[in-house]
Design an enzyme around this catalytic site. Sequence first.
Site, mmCIF file in Angstrom:
data_model
loop_
_atom_site.group_PDB
_atom_site.id
_atom_site.type_symbol
_atom_site.label_atom_id
_atom_site.label_comp_id
_atom_site.label_asym_id
_atom_site.label_seq_id
_atom_site.Cartn_x
_atom_site.Cartn_y
_atom_site.Cartn_z
ATOM 1 N N GLY A 32 -49.500 -39.461 66.249
ATOM 2 C CA GLY A 32 -48.213 -40.168 65.926
ATOM 3 C C GLY A 32 -47.482 -40.978 66.958
ATOM 4 O O GLY A 32 -46.426 -41.179 67.157
ATOM 5 N N LYS A 72 -56.836 -52.396 64.248
ATOM 6 C CA LYS A 72 -57.808 -52.384 65.357
ATOM 7 C C LYS A 72 -59.233 -52.888 64.726
ATOM 8 O O LYS A 72 -59.649 -52.416 63.869
ATOM 9 C CB LYS A 72 -57.828 -50.960 65.865
ATOM 10 C CG LYS A 72 -58.962 -50.745 67.030
ATOM 11 C CD LYS A 72 -58.400 -49.416 67.725
ATOM 12 C CE LYS A 72 -59.136 -48.203 66.810
ATOM 13 N NZ LYS A 72 -58.736 -46.899 67.501
HETATM 14 C C1 LIG Z 1 -56.984 -43.513 67.143
HETATM 15 S S1 LIG Z 1 -56.473 -42.543 65.994
HETATM 16 C C2 LIG Z 1 -54.853 -43.061 65.638
HETATM 17 C C3 LIG Z 1 -53.774 -42.909 66.761
HETATM 18 C C4 LIG Z 1 -52.525 -43.465 66.359
HETATM 19 N N1 LIG Z 1 -52.292 -44.800 66.276
HETATM 20 C C5 LIG Z 1 -51.565 -42.817 67.514
HETATM 21 O O1 LIG Z 1 -50.988 -43.850 68.197
HETATM 22 O O2 LIG Z 1 -51.145 -41.566 67.675
HETATM 23 C C6 LIG Z 1 -57.444 -42.763 64.736
HETATM 24 C C7 LIG Z 1 -56.881 -41.828 63.336
HETATM 25 O O3 LIG Z 1 -57.438 -42.286 62.192
HETATM 26 C C8 LIG Z 1 -57.540 -41.337 61.293
HETATM 27 N N2 LIG Z 1 -58.424 -41.625 60.286
HETATM 28 C C9 LIG Z 1 -59.762 -41.903 60.368
HETATM 29 N N3 LIG Z 1 -60.126 -42.120 59.118
HETATM 30 C C10 LIG Z 1 -59.049 -41.975 58.226
HETATM 31 C C11 LIG Z 1 -58.835 -42.508 56.818
HETATM 32 N N4 LIG Z 1 -59.897 -42.695 56.113
HETATM 33 N N5 LIG Z 1 -57.682 -41.851 56.182
HETATM 34 C C12 LIG Z 1 -56.820 -41.706 57.110
HETATM 35 N N6 LIG Z 1 -56.721 -41.426 58.467
HETATM 36 C C13 LIG Z 1 -58.008 -41.700 58.900
HETATM 37 C C14 LIG Z 1 -58.241 -40.141 62.371
HETATM 38 O O4 LIG Z 1 -57.863 -38.892 61.677
HETATM 39 C C15 LIG Z 1 -57.337 -40.383 63.631
HETATM 40 O O5 LIG Z 1 -56.138 -39.531 63.707
#
Ligand SMILES: C[S@@+](CC[C@H](N)C(=O)[O-])C[C@H]1O[C@@H](n2cnc3c(N)ncnc32)[C@H](O)[C@@H]1O
Length: 883
Positions: free
Chosen positions: A57, A158
């Site tokens: 988050g 990204k």
């Molecule tokens: C780098 S983190 C995001 C961090 C976020 N932007 C933050 O600032 O807290 C990447 C996220 O992508 C989510 N994710 C990966 N594949 C996903 C999908 N198919 N659907 C939803 N979320 C996904 C993962 O659960 C992870 O929490």
Amino acid sequence: MGKTAKKTGKGRLDKYYKLAKEQGFRARSAFKLIQLNKKYSFLETAKCTIDLCAAPGGWLQVASKYMPTNSLIIGVDLVPIKPIPRVVTFAADITTTHCRNLLRGEMKDWKADVVLHDGAPNVGTAWIQDAFTQSELVLMSLKLAVEFLIKGGTFVTKVFRSVDYNNLIWVFNQLFGKVEATKPPSSRNVSAEIFVVCRDFLAPKFIDPKFLDPKHVFKDLSSLTIDKGSSANDVQANVFHPEKKRRHRDGYADGDYTLFKTVEASAFVNSVDPIGILGSCNKISFESDEEKEWLKMDITKPEIKLNCDDLKVLGKGDFKALLRWRLALREELGLDVSSKNTEDATEVVEVVEEKDEETQISEELERLNAEAAARTKRERRRANEIKTRTIQRMQLQMTAPLDIGLEQTDASLNMGQEDIFDLEHAERSLRNRNRLAFMTDDDGDVLLNDDDEEDANAGDDEDEEILDEEEERQRKVEALEAELDGAYDAYVDRLRERDSKFKVKESRKRLAQKEEWHGVRKNGADDSESEGEESEGGWDIVQKAKLAGEDSSDESDFDDSEAEEDEDEKPKSVKKNKRSIETQDPRDSKRRKLLSELVPKPANKASSIWFQQDVFAGVGELDVPDDEEMESSGEEEEEEEEGSGMDIDGDQSNDDDYETDDFEVVPQDGSDDEGMWDAEGEDEDAAKQAHIKKHGLLTAEAVSIAQALVNRQTTKTQLINDGFNRYSLNSKDDLPSWFLEEESKHYKPNIPITKEAIAALRAKQRALDARPIKKIAEAKARKKYKAAQKFEKAMKKAEGVISTTDISEREKAQQVDKLMKKGASAGKSAKKEIKLVVARGANKAVKGRPKGVKGRYTMVDSRMKKELRAKKRKEKATKKRKH
Ligand SMILES: C[S@@+](CC[C@H](N)C(=O)[O-])C[C@H]1O[C@@H](n2cnc3c(N)ncnc32)[C@H](O)[C@@H]1O
């Protein structure tokens, strides 16, 4: 979750990690969005933002901070997101229609001004696969973005710099007015991630589904083009319009990492790029009859066949052997025309003159002399080439000056002229190093010395040399080897660029080499002073020279660095489980040992005294500490545990996964690195003392000794005397490091352990185990504190009541009594009795008070609770939107 994980992660706790922690962001990635927004300012004006892949988050927090107060922020992730004020979150997979429907439900007929995507799937498996699924995820997020974005809206995503990158950018360009790729400063350089900010959404009425279909976007871009004839609002894919083709890039094609590639031996032998084949294939097969014949040839030694079976396990030496075999085979097959073959093919007509014996001998002598001179020249030139190459590398800051001496050694070894175990050689190599150390001019450019220049000039006329067959082959092999070296250097460079840790490792290795090197020089000096010790000193010089170089032969040089590479090539999750103090630096292992053995070895007088002090220090620790002591030690340990690198879910592996994607979750509970022992920074003694101070010396041996002292079974003097033994006066300085290493492993003082000592330790451990956990202790303290505060407040109010003149004394007394009762009862909050009522019909009629329930009541039907909450949320959201 131990220290290991913390230690590993520590290198990554950079300034953004700390800033995130300070500012209460859940992930350091929050700064990426802050920086992107600083550059493009899309949040300040946004009324609705959707964050896809939003957990934990960090970005949502930023959005909530920068967006206007009454805006709508929706966050979606596979994992639930802890509540954030003003933010609606739900758990869903963004690639599913379920997620789309949920979003639609939240959005109603609204449109989003901004869609964010910071997704990172499957991190931890092969990178090439990650990159691909990442690209797919990007496309899925784009799919949602085009559905929910308002015309002119912004999509931030990204993207990994993979082979799909250009295709994605191309698709973005078809849908947005402005597309810019940028890497915010908080995104680590080593990370392949890049952020693409797509502004000015064109909102075409129709978008060909192929634009959002990974199968088409990543595999067949040529089939995707804009239909020039269609309206500006239509984005359509025209099949087979070769407007834009996927650019051919160097490097591996998709999936190469996972495919097992076999190449036929004939392809390898006939290829113009044998090194390329060795680098990209797994196996060389011998299938055809011709190839099977090759296996029977003398030049095909069993190890060649073995090497061909699995190329991925080979070292540089094995590759060289394969290249040599290839050359030899080519010559045998007549593919390379050697001088011998030329001779065979050319009819040589020799006019033989009658000569007297003396002339013949002198001619023979002359020829031999000329050959010898030519050979020496060649050798010198070769050595010179190697030196020049190293100097070039030095100028490019690719190697440390020490390496020059090593390469010289390599060269000389290749020539088979010198023996590494030869003292003379070691000294010469030292001289070489010294000489080379001065080979820089005022500007710091590296210069060749006179000898070298001479050699270089001499090399000019060498083109005219006629090489015999063996030499010609040798040259070819060397050329290939040089190419291999070049390829290897390039690989190391790439590695260095990619992994900043590699630089640290390298510099540590160099430092270790330098230290050893100083030792060598010192010994060398001693040597010249004391003749009597020459033989031993000489041996030492050679050993140390070997140690300084770590490896004297070409092959071992490669293998070692290869081992290090292998280390680097390991999946990060594996690497991370290693303590970072487990480095090549021998001092680290020493430190580890010192720590692991709380009772040090009485190897010399000084350390035996230290040993005694420790033991006496341990005596004080014998008693099981009282509660207070225990609590504090418990807290300390807890702090340590908590400080050992946690993520929001307390799951380190999760954290690690995030890390590979340059994503790091910031612990929110104020824990820090405290309690971590930084083996790299501290000096040994300080580390030992700190450790002892903190943990005490409660090893079974220490307790046994202490008990013996307390029970008067032994005396202090006896103990001190026991500390002296045949090893006490050994001077470690003169001993080779391998010996010390072995000794430290196998020589351990055998201190008897008593039953009582074990019992005391067990008791202490039990007491430690029984201690309340930190959170409970904290809660209790908080409760006490609050009660005291309430009581104080009640007292103040009572004073106020007493000083009032408007009410009678009786009323005053009553009020004071009431206040005091309230104050005194604070902290003793009597548990409210909870009465459970099964409200009949409540399942059907959710609304209103269930029948037969009086007073305050709470519904505990979880399903209903959720539904009610969802209803409220929706009402709230609609209200907000109406405003
Ligand atoms: C780098 S983190 C995001 C961090 C976020 N932007 C933050 O600032 O807290 C990447 C996220 O992508 C989510 N994710 C990966 N594949 C996903 C999908 N198919 N659907 C939803 N979320 C996904 C993962 O659960 C992870 O929490």
